[in-house]
Design a protein around this motif. Structure first.
Motif, PDB file in Angstrom:
ATOM      1  N   ARG A 174      44.998  55.718  36.786  1.00  0.00           N
ATOM      2  CA  ARG A 174      45.324  54.397  36.378  1.00  0.00           C
ATOM      3  C   ARG A 174      44.559  53.925  35.031  1.00  0.00           C
ATOM      4  O   ARG A 174      45.031  53.204  34.491  1.00  0.00           O
ATOM      5  CB  ARG A 174      44.758  53.483  37.571  1.00  0.00           C
ATOM      6  N   GLY A 175      43.674  54.838  34.685  1.00  0.00           N
ATOM      7  CA  GLY A 175      42.975  54.456  33.460  1.00  0.00           C
ATOM      8  C   GLY A 175      41.574  54.160  33.449  1.00  0.00           C
ATOM      9  O   GLY A 175      40.837  54.351  34.621  1.00  0.00           O
ATOM     10  N   LEU A 176      41.019  53.685  32.546  1.00  0.00           N
ATOM     11  CA  LEU A 176      39.749  52.944  32.338  1.00  0.00           C
ATOM     12  C   LEU A 176      39.413  51.930  33.348  1.00  0.00           C
ATOM     13  O   LEU A 176      39.881  51.158  33.078  1.00  0.00           O
ATOM     14  CB  LEU A 176      39.222  53.068  30.860  1.00  0.00           C
ATOM     15  N   LYS A 177      38.059  51.941  33.798  1.00  0.00           N
ATOM     16  CA  LYS A 177      37.559  50.829  34.726  1.00  0.00           C
ATOM     17  C   LYS A 177      36.380  50.125  33.753  1.00  0.00           C
ATOM     18  O   LYS A 177      35.718  50.795  33.194  1.00  0.00           O
ATOM     19  CB  LYS A 177      36.837  51.253  36.074  1.00  0.00           C
ATOM     20  N   SER A 178      36.561  48.886  33.926  1.00  0.00           N
ATOM     21  CA  SER A 178      35.094  48.075  33.081  1.00  0.00           C
ATOM     22  C   SER A 178      34.060  48.308  33.878  1.00  0.00           C
ATOM     23  O   SER A 178      32.828  47.931  33.447  1.00  0.00           O
ATOM     24  CB  SER A 178      35.836  46.594  33.104  1.00  0.00           C
ATOM     25  N   THR A 179      34.252  48.561  35.082  1.00  0.00           N
ATOM     26  CA  THR A 179      32.867  48.746  36.194  1.00  0.00           C
ATOM     27  C   THR A 179      33.388  49.375  37.329  1.00  0.00           C
ATOM     28  O   THR A 179      34.729  49.559  37.696  1.00  0.00           O
ATOM     29  CB  THR A 179      32.602  47.216  36.634  1.00  0.00           C
ATOM     30  N   PRO A 180      32.610  50.110  38.176  1.00  0.00           N
ATOM     31  CA  PRO A 180      33.284  50.843  39.327  1.00  0.00           C
ATOM     32  C   PRO A 180      33.589  49.875  40.574  1.00  0.00           C
ATOM     33  O   PRO A 180      32.717  49.443  41.279  1.00  0.00           O
ATOM     34  CB  PRO A 180      31.644  51.584  39.819  1.00  0.00           C
ATOM     35  N   TYR A 181      34.681  49.867  40.645  1.00  0.00           N
ATOM     36  CA  TYR A 181      35.410  48.859  41.413  1.00  0.00           C
ATOM     37  C   TYR A 181      37.073  49.234  41.741  1.00  0.00           C
ATOM     38  O   TYR A 181      37.514  49.495  40.680  1.00  0.00           O
ATOM     39  CB  TYR A 181      35.450  47.467  41.278  1.00  0.00           C
ATOM     40  N   GLN A 182      37.562  49.431  42.968  1.00  0.00           N
ATOM     41  CA  GLN A 182      38.609  49.745  43.216  1.00  0.00           C
ATOM     42  C   GLN A 182      39.685  49.093  42.902  1.00  0.00           C
ATOM     43  O   GLN A 182      41.094  49.442  42.699  1.00  0.00           O
ATOM     44  CB  GLN A 182      38.979  50.216  44.700  1.00  0.00           C
ATOM     45  N   ASN A 183      39.489  47.711  42.618  1.00  0.00           N
ATOM     46  CA  ASN A 183      40.688  46.653  42.313  1.00  0.00           C
ATOM     47  C   ASN A 183      41.181  47.014  41.105  1.00  0.00           C
ATOM     48  O   ASN A 183      40.687  46.965  40.078  1.00  0.00           O
ATOM     49  CB  ASN A 183      40.299  45.396  42.506  1.00  0.00           C
ATOM     50  N   PRO A 184      42.707  47.234  40.786  1.00  0.00           N
ATOM     51  CA  PRO A 184      43.364  47.502  39.631  1.00  0.00           C
ATOM     52  C   PRO A 184      43.020  46.452  38.451  1.00  0.00           C
ATOM     53  O   PRO A 184      43.477  46.874  37.524  1.00  0.00           O
ATOM     54  CB  PRO A 184      44.607  47.554  39.988  1.00  0.00           C
ATOM     55  N   LYS A 185      42.803  45.288  39.017  1.00  0.00           N
ATOM     56  CA  LYS A 185      42.487  44.206  38.050  1.00  0.00           C
ATOM     57  C   LYS A 185      41.363  44.578  37.037  1.00  0.00           C
ATOM     58  O   LYS A 185      41.317  43.934  35.949  1.00  0.00           O
ATOM     59  CB  LYS A 185      42.431  43.034  38.829  1.00  0.00           C
ATOM     60  N   VAL A 186      40.495  45.422  37.373  1.00  0.00           N
ATOM     61  CA  VAL A 186      39.542  45.772  36.433  1.00  0.00           C
ATOM     62  C   VAL A 186      39.603  46.977  35.432  1.00  0.00           C
ATOM     63  O   VAL A 186      38.958  47.471  34.947  1.00  0.00           O
ATOM     64  CB  VAL A 186      38.096  46.020  37.100  1.00  0.00           C
ATOM     65  N   THR A 187      41.079  47.446  35.455  1.00  0.00           N
ATOM     66  CA  THR A 187      41.628  48.336  34.661  1.00  0.00           C
ATOM     67  C   THR A 187      41.450  48.005  33.182  1.00  0.00           C
ATOM     68  O   THR A 187      42.078  46.838  32.906  1.00  0.00           O
ATOM     69  CB  THR A 187      42.649  48.952  35.192  1.00  0.00           C
ATOM     70  N   VAL A 188      41.153  49.027  32.270  1.00  0.00           N
ATOM     71  CA  VAL A 188      41.147  48.622  30.969  1.00  0.00           C
ATOM     72  C   VAL A 188      42.225  49.334  30.160  1.00  0.00           C
ATOM     73  O   VAL A 188      42.021  50.758  30.287  1.00  0.00           O
ATOM     74  CB  VAL A 188      39.775  48.722  30.180  1.00  0.00           C
ATOM     75  N   GLY A 189      43.376  48.901  29.651  1.00  0.00           N
ATOM     76  CA  GLY A 189      44.087  49.675  28.964  1.00  0.00           C
ATOM     77  C   GLY A 189      45.233  50.141  29.827  1.00  0.00           C
ATOM     78  O   GLY A 189      45.449  49.661  30.910  1.00  0.00           O
ATOM     79  N   LYS A 190      45.802  51.413  29.281  1.00  0.00           N
ATOM     80  CA  LYS A 190      47.008  51.959  30.006  1.00  0.00           C
ATOM     81  C   LYS A 190      46.593  53.101  31.027  1.00  0.00           C
ATOM     82  O   LYS A 190      45.169  53.491  30.639  1.00  0.00           O
ATOM     83  CB  LYS A 190      47.971  52.346  29.041  1.00  0.00           C
ATOM     84  N   PRO A 191      47.329  53.713  31.688  1.00  0.00           N
ATOM     85  CA  PRO A 191      46.818  54.954  32.440  1.00  0.00           C
ATOM     86  C   PRO A 191      46.301  56.262  31.357  1.00  0.00           C
ATOM     87  O   PRO A 191      46.896  56.248  30.233  1.00  0.00           O
ATOM     88  CB  PRO A 191      47.912  55.161  33.102  1.00  0.00           C
ATOM     89  N   THR A 192      45.650  56.883  31.781  1.00  0.00           N
ATOM     90  CA  THR A 192      45.080  58.149  31.405  1.00  0.00           C
ATOM     91  C   THR A 192      46.232  59.472  31.539  1.00  0.00           C
ATOM     92  O   THR A 192      46.322  59.443  32.915  1.00  0.00           O
ATOM     93  CB  THR A 192      43.663  58.805  31.658  1.00  0.00           C
TER      94      THR A 192
END
Length: 257
Positions: A174-192
């Motif tokens: 799903r890509g980079l997270k802004s913090t360790p948390y499973q909610n996709p809403k804290v994803t930064v940018g596009k998938p890796t």
């Protein structure tokens, strides 16, 4: 999918505005190697370890012939934050500790063979990858055609343009997270996106000696737990089965086909 039939080596001009598309087309000029001498020494020191690991898997249909060329392959990586697709020397290929795949197993993958420079059954493989990503509400951020271009760009850069006996693992987190948390809403940018090709000829042992099967107590979950039709990065149920089998029985065989 043949290269000529699908024009897999040429991106659609209509996608020229996409940074990823442009980067994929020019990826061979974006080979990244940092401190090559140091990494080469490190890679050489790992050869025996890799050989030992592969030779320890002595039975089952996944047995393969160890190939030292895999120490120096280039791995294709699309950074979801910069949207750049780069070819990175295997000893230096890495993702962030905050990547969704590393932290949560949040992503999907496909394994594809290369035969005489062509990806057989590429369309159903890619279709399944995109279907699984859609089920996880994940927009991969490139078209299937662009993804195939990334794969062909990577194998070509590794001298595999006409090769057989190559296995490619395509992984999308799903890509980079802004913090360790499973909610996709804290994803930064596009998938890796990671394209990892290896020289991997099947070993002859299973054909000569046959295989043994063992039934473990671990089961794949039902679709309302985790759909087994997805090639998910989260493989803990399979790993648990491998552990049970490996403690005195045979090598586990699993398949989603």
């Amino acid at each position: 999918v043949s290269r000529g039939q699908s024009s897999a080596r040429s991106l659609n001009p209509s996608t020229a505005e996409s940074p990823t598309a442009a980067a994929a087309a020019a990826a061979t000029s974006r080979v990244i190697v940092e401190d090559a001498a140091t990494a080469a020494a490190a890679g050489a020191s790992r050869t025996s370890l890799d050989g030992g690991t592969s030779s320890s898997v002595s039975s089952g249909t996944h047995v393969y012939v160890a190939d030292p060329r895999n120490e120096n392959i280039l791995v294709g990586i699309r950074d979801g934050v910069t949207d750049h697709f780069d070819l990175i020397w295997r000893p230096q290929a890495r993702v962030s500790v905050l990547d969704s795949g590393f932290m949560l197993g949040d992503g999907v993958w496909e394994g594809i063979r290369l035969h005489k420079g062509v990806l057989p059954f590429a369309e159903p493989h890619v279709k399944r990858l995109y279907e699984a990503a859609k089920a996880l509400d994940m927009d991969i951020g490139v078209t299937p055609k662009q993804l195939l271009q990334m794969i062909y760009t990577t194998v070509d850069a590794n001298g595999m343009a006409t090769a057989s006996g190559v296995h490619i693992r395509v992984m999308v987190s799903r890509g980079l997270k802004s913090t360790p948390y499973q909610n996709p809403k804290v994803t930064v940018g596009k998938p890796t996106i990671v394209v990892l090709p290896e020289w991997k000829e099947a070993a002859s042992g299973p054909k000569v000696n046959g295989i043994r099967l063992f039934t473990v107590h671990v089961r794949r979950g039902s679709p309302d737990v985790q759909d087994p039709g997805w090639n998910s990065l989260s493989k803990l149920n399979c790993i648990s089965a491998c552990i049970q089998v490996g403690q005195g029985f045979v090598v586990l065989q699993t398949s989603v086909h």
